[in-house]
Scaffold this motif. Structure first.
Motif, PDB file in Angstrom:
ATOM      1  N   SER A  48     -12.684   0.978   9.303  1.00 20.39           N
ATOM      2  CA  SER A  48     -13.239  -0.353   9.031  1.00 20.39           C
ATOM      3  C   SER A  48     -12.460  -1.453   9.739  1.00 20.39           C
ATOM      4  O   SER A  48     -12.381  -2.568   9.252  1.00 20.39           O
ATOM      5  CB  SER A  48     -13.289  -0.621   7.521  1.00 20.39           C
ATOM      6  N   GLU A  49     -11.897  -1.105  10.889  1.00 19.95           N
ATOM      7  CA  GLU A  49     -11.181  -2.082  11.729  1.00 19.95           C
ATOM      8  C   GLU A  49     -10.029  -2.752  10.998  1.00 19.95           C
ATOM      9  O   GLU A  49      -9.599  -3.826  11.369  1.00 19.95           O
ATOM     10  CB  GLU A  49     -12.145  -3.153  12.241  1.00 19.95           C
ATOM     11  N   ARG A  50      -9.549  -2.142   9.975  1.00 23.34           N
ATOM     12  CA  ARG A  50      -8.467  -2.777   9.244  1.00 23.34           C
ATOM     13  C   ARG A  50      -7.142  -2.309   9.806  1.00 23.34           C
ATOM     14  O   ARG A  50      -7.015  -1.215  10.338  1.00 23.34           O
ATOM     15  CB  ARG A  50      -8.573  -2.429   7.761  1.00 23.34           C
TER      16      ARG A  50
ATOM     17  N   VAL B 134      -5.993   3.651   4.401  1.00 22.45           N
ATOM     18  CA  VAL B 134      -5.611   4.793   3.584  1.00 22.45           C
ATOM     19  C   VAL B 134      -6.901   5.537   3.353  1.00 22.45           C
ATOM     20  O   VAL B 134      -7.677   5.156   2.505  1.00 22.45           O
ATOM     21  CB  VAL B 134      -5.020   4.320   2.251  1.00 22.45           C
ATOM     22  N   ASP B 135      -7.164   6.550   4.143  1.00 23.88           N
ATOM     23  CA  ASP B 135      -8.536   7.011   4.063  1.00 23.88           C
ATOM     24  C   ASP B 135      -8.762   8.512   4.014  1.00 23.88           C
ATOM     25  O   ASP B 135      -9.863   8.944   3.794  1.00 23.88           O
ATOM     26  CB  ASP B 135      -9.348   6.423   5.207  1.00 23.88           C
ATOM     27  N   PHE B 136      -7.766   9.325   4.237  1.00 21.08           N
ATOM     28  CA  PHE B 136      -8.077  10.750   4.124  1.00 21.08           C
ATOM     29  C   PHE B 136      -6.818  11.553   3.893  1.00 21.08           C
ATOM     30  O   PHE B 136      -5.708  11.071   4.076  1.00 21.08           O
ATOM     31  CB  PHE B 136      -8.794  11.259   5.369  1.00 21.08           C
ATOM     32  N   TYR B 137      -7.013  12.761   3.462  1.00 20.92           N
ATOM     33  CA  TYR B 137      -5.915  13.697   3.254  1.00 20.92           C
ATOM     34  C   TYR B 137      -5.787  14.627   4.451  1.00 20.92           C
ATOM     35  O   TYR B 137      -6.717  14.767   5.240  1.00 20.92           O
ATOM     36  CB  TYR B 137      -6.175  14.555   2.022  1.00 20.92           C
TER      37      TYR B 137
ATOM     38  N   ALA C  69       0.834  -1.204   0.000  1.00 18.81           N
ATOM     39  CA  ALA C  69       0.000   0.000   0.000  1.00 18.81           C
ATOM     40  C   ALA C  69       0.866   1.250   0.000  1.00 18.81           C
ATOM     41  O   ALA C  69       0.610   2.209  -0.730  1.00 18.81           O
ATOM     42  CB  ALA C  69      -0.909  -0.014   1.226  1.00 18.81           C
TER      43      ALA C  69
ATOM     44  N   ALA D  74       1.523   4.011  -3.066  1.00 15.09           N
ATOM     45  CA  ALA D  74       1.234   5.420  -2.795  1.00 15.09           C
ATOM     46  C   ALA D  74       2.443   6.286  -3.116  1.00 15.09           C
ATOM     47  O   ALA D  74       2.313   7.394  -3.645  1.00 15.09           O
ATOM     48  CB  ALA D  74       0.818   5.589  -1.335  1.00 15.09           C
TER      49      ALA D  74
ATOM     50  N   LEU E 220      -0.527   2.303   9.804  1.00 13.61           N
ATOM     51  CA  LEU E 220      -0.095   0.911   9.938  1.00 13.61           C
ATOM     52  C   LEU E 220      -0.253   0.498  11.391  1.00 13.61           C
ATOM     53  O   LEU E 220       0.200   1.213  12.280  1.00 13.61           O
ATOM     54  CB  LEU E 220       1.374   0.750   9.531  1.00 13.61           C
TER      55      LEU E 220
ATOM     56  N   THR F 106      -4.447  -1.732   8.159  1.00 13.26           N
ATOM     57  CA  THR F 106      -3.823  -0.712   7.340  1.00 13.26           C
ATOM     58  C   THR F 106      -4.935   0.090   6.722  1.00 13.26           C
ATOM     59  O   THR F 106      -5.863  -0.479   6.185  1.00 13.26           O
ATOM     60  CB  THR F 106      -2.999  -1.334   6.207  1.00 13.26           C
TER      61      THR F 106
END
Lengths: 546, 191
Positions: free
Chosen positions: B181-183, B187-190, B71, B75, B91, B185
């Protein structure tokens, strides 16, 4: 004397015969019996254990059931690997590879290892970043992208900082209904199934390259280059492109450095040098010539260092073996000059040792001969070797043993196996029988005198020390007759810096690896999904903020 | 944030460490045995030279490890070719390890001796890290509960081991907040 020799020989013969009989009576070892039949054979006496053994053959007891066999998961997708190793904890790390992302490249431990349930099995997964990018027809570039598809990129760089710009490659549109999409070469196309990855032959000799490209037709062209003549400097198609067996691969082979201006101009017009890297071979403990030929793709620089290894032997290399280096790069080889060979004096005064030491000295190269090295008149002395390579040295086989042992410190060098070759000492062998016959009667008397001489010498030394101590005490001086112990220098004591010793340190940075710590299968699966589908997440971020 | 994060206490190589390394090295390299005594006297200088180059930047080591995560790697590549706001990646618990080499070149009377190679193993256990990827670079936003173990070895002989926390990074403000989402890793926002 003859009777004594006869008795000794007879004793050895009787001993050897008795040992042979004992060995012949031994049953065959149980280790040679198949494990399944071993217990029965051992019980019936058909085999025997020479020494107590630890039998590692599988047993039907609790010990065997406590551990589980580890299945091989190399080559499987991570999900499949998890399915096979459900009884163990999986730890994974990633590595750039041309295999599809998530494919298991390595596992530790590997079969046929057995582990208790819940033990850790480490797997290294491909991150798929070295896969060749999909090709897109030019007419498809203007196609609108799918909403959640991020463009993949070519050849990820392991270094984080200063990542050079990489040309973006447009991903093929998803399989849909338009007829134009038929022109897109999907990844992997079915036609690629019978195509093989073209190996990288850059830097190889023409012969090696032909061998490596045995499945393809090779077209050769020559071009002046600074690379050694006969070495491949370019190939088309380049690795890791795929090609059908039988397809022609064009190789450009160096014809050596250009001699005239026209060739130089032509060379300037050539494409920029190839940036492929080759793995550096380990050439330690090889002769410089061998190392030089093994590193033909590189510029080899020789640095003589003081070493105990034989002269001309490579004892270090920089960069280290295994490093990825561009062809033509400078490789520094540290070559021992043999000057620090540890002296060994045992046996140096025997004729054979002296002869072999002289031969060793001749093989090792330059040796500082003291000025007093004058051979006895009438003897033939081989010239002191003054050359640096073993191949150019003159064997000192004609050196008389006495002259060799007295005149050169090299006579005390360790005897090497090659120094004891028969041709190294022909003059000695002719005189040996007479010498031994003359010396034999003197041996018993010398042996008997040794303890007496030793005790006498010790008494003499003790008397001398006592006399010295008394004399110094009477003259008002003190003498320290205690044995002195050289303690290592204390660091706090100011020691004048020795300008003769210089240090230069550097750091060679290695690769880093990451390992996620899985706590449960569910979390693992989530992570796996996330890692495999991060493009969608990135695109989602763009949508949110765009 | 790009100043780097260092070991809480520097891995200070002493003359004792150098002496032990030289002693072990002399067993393998007879060329050293002759020069061993004068070199022992100069061990303090050798230690100083090693400490000079031993500037342990834990962040750089962590960056190289993080860059191997698919990931993060993608990126980085994406941000290198496309000008865009930074991507935030979080992470969860992981371990980054690396092995570098400290190489000490020694000249005695202007004659080089075989180099002394020491292995520096670094192992960082990170509870969670939040990264920003921008213009092909990884920047550390926050690091929570990270510890680093540094081991200096000559072959299998452990010369020095040092465990430390890391200094120079703020605590992760998101550490008590589950990742998206409980993940592990995300990657969700700026920013």
């Amino acid at each position: 004397m003859r009777a004594k020799r006869f008795l000794t020989t007879l004793g050895f013969a009787v001993f050897a015969a008795s040992m042979t009989a004992v060995v012949a009576q031994q049953p065959r070892p149980c280790s040679s019996v198949p494990p399944t039949e071993r217990a029965a054979a051992r019980a019936s006496g058909a085999c025997g254990d020479i020494a107590p053994i630890i039998d590692t053959a599988p047993q039907n007891g609790d010990a065997a059931s406590a551990s589980l066999p580890v299945s091989s998961v190399v080559g499987l997708a991570f999900d499949d690997a998890k399915g096979r190793l459900t009884r163990f904890q999986l730890r994974r790390s990633y590595r750039p590879s041309a295999e599809p992302g998530g494919t298991v490249l390595e596992q530790q431990p590997a079969p046929p290892a057995r582990l208790p349930a819940g033990a850790i099995v480490r797997v290294v997964l491909s991150d798929g970043t070295l896969r060749p990018p999909p090709k897109v027809a030019a007419s498809e570039i203007d196609e609108p992208r799918p909403a959640r598809a991020a463009p993949p990129v070519q050849q990820p760089q392991p270094a984080v900082a200063n990542v050079p710009p990489v040309a973006a490659v447009i991903e093929p549109p998803p399989p849909a209904s338009t007829s134009r999409e038929a022109s897109v070469q999907s990844d992997p196309p079915l036609a690629d199934l019978d195509r093989l990855a073209v190996p990288n032959v850059l830097g190889m000799s023409e012969k090696s390259a032909r061998t490596r490209l045995g499945r393809y037709r090779v077209e050769l062209r020559e071009r002046p280059s600074s690379a050694p003549a006969g070495h491949v400097i370019d190939q088309d198609p380049k690795a890791p492109a795929r090609a059908t067996p039988g397809q022609s691969i064009r190789l450009i082979v160096s014809s050596g450095p250009a001699n005239n201006r026209a060739a130089a101009i032509a060379q300037k017009a050539l494409p920029p040098p190839i940036s492929e890297t080759l793995e550096l071979a380990n050439v330690a403990n090889r002769s410089f010539d061998e190392a030089n030929s093994a590193l033909a793709e590189f510029r080899v620089r020789r640095v003589e260092v003081a070493g105990a290894a034989p002269n001309g032997l490579v004892i270090g290399q920089s960069p280290a073996a295994g490093s990825m280096v561009q062809p033509g790069s400078a490789i520094t080889l540290q070559v021992s000059d043999g000057s620090l060979a540890a002296p060994v004096t045992t046996g140096a005064n025997t004729p054979a040792a002296a002869t072999s030491a002289a031969a060793t000295a001749a093989a090792n190269g330059p040796v500082a001969t003291p000025p007093a090295a004058t051979p006895p008149a009438g003897t033939t002395v081989a010239p002191t070797p003054a050359v640096t390579t073993p191949s150019e040295t003159t064997p000192a086989a004609e050196t008389p043993p006495a002259a060799a042992s007295e005149t050169s410190p090299a006579a005390s060098a360790p005897a090497t196996p090659e120094a004891t070759t028969p041709e190294a000492a022909p003059p000695v062998s002719t005189t040996e029988p007479s010498v031994s016959e003359v010396q034999q009667p003197a041996e018993p008397s010398l042996t008997a005198l040794m303890p007496v001489l030793g005790v006498g010498a010790l008494l003499g030394l003790a008397l001398a020390a006592f006399w010295l101590a008394r004399r110094n005490r009477s003259s008002g001086e003190m003498i320290d007759i205690e044995p002195t112990i050289n303690l290592p220098a204390e660091p706090d004591v100011a020691i004048a810096p020795d300008p003769e010793i210089r240090f230069a340190a550097r750091v060679e940075v290695g690769d880093a690896q990451i390992e996620f710590i899985a706590t449960s299968d569910t979390a693992d699966a989530d992570l796996d999904d996330e890692l495999d589908s991060e493009e969608a997440t990135i695109e989602h971020s763009g949508d949110r903020h765009g | 944030m790009d100043d780097g994060i260092k070991l809480g206490t520097p891995l200070d190589i002493s003359h004792d460490d150098v002496e032990r390394a030289l002693l072990e090295y002399a067993k393998d390299e007879p060329a050293f045995s002759d020069a061993h005594v004068p070199l022992r006297n100069a061990a303090q200088r050798a230690a100083a030279e090693l400490n000079r180059v031993l500037d342990v930047d834990v962040l750089e080591m962590l960056r190289r490890g993080w860059a191997t995560v698919p990931a993060v790697s993608r990126a980085i590549q994406l941000s290198a070719v496309k000008k865009a706001p930074p991507v935030i990646i979080r992470l969860d618990e992981h371990c980054v390890s690396s092995t570098s080499h400290l190489v000490l070149g020694i000249d005695v009377a202007q004659k080089p001796l075989p180099e002394l190679r020491l292995a520096l193993e670094l192992k960082a256990d990170v509870q969670s890290a939040t990264l920003a990827v921008r213009e092909g670079r990884i920047e550390l936003v926050a690091l929570a509960d990270a510890s680093v173990v540094a081991r200096l070895k000559y072959k299998s002989v452990l010369l020095k081991e040092h465990a430390s926390g890391v200094n120079g990074a703020p605590r992760d403000p998101f550490r008590n907040q589950p990742a998206a989402s409980e993940r592990r890793t995300s990657v969700d926002f700026y920013i």
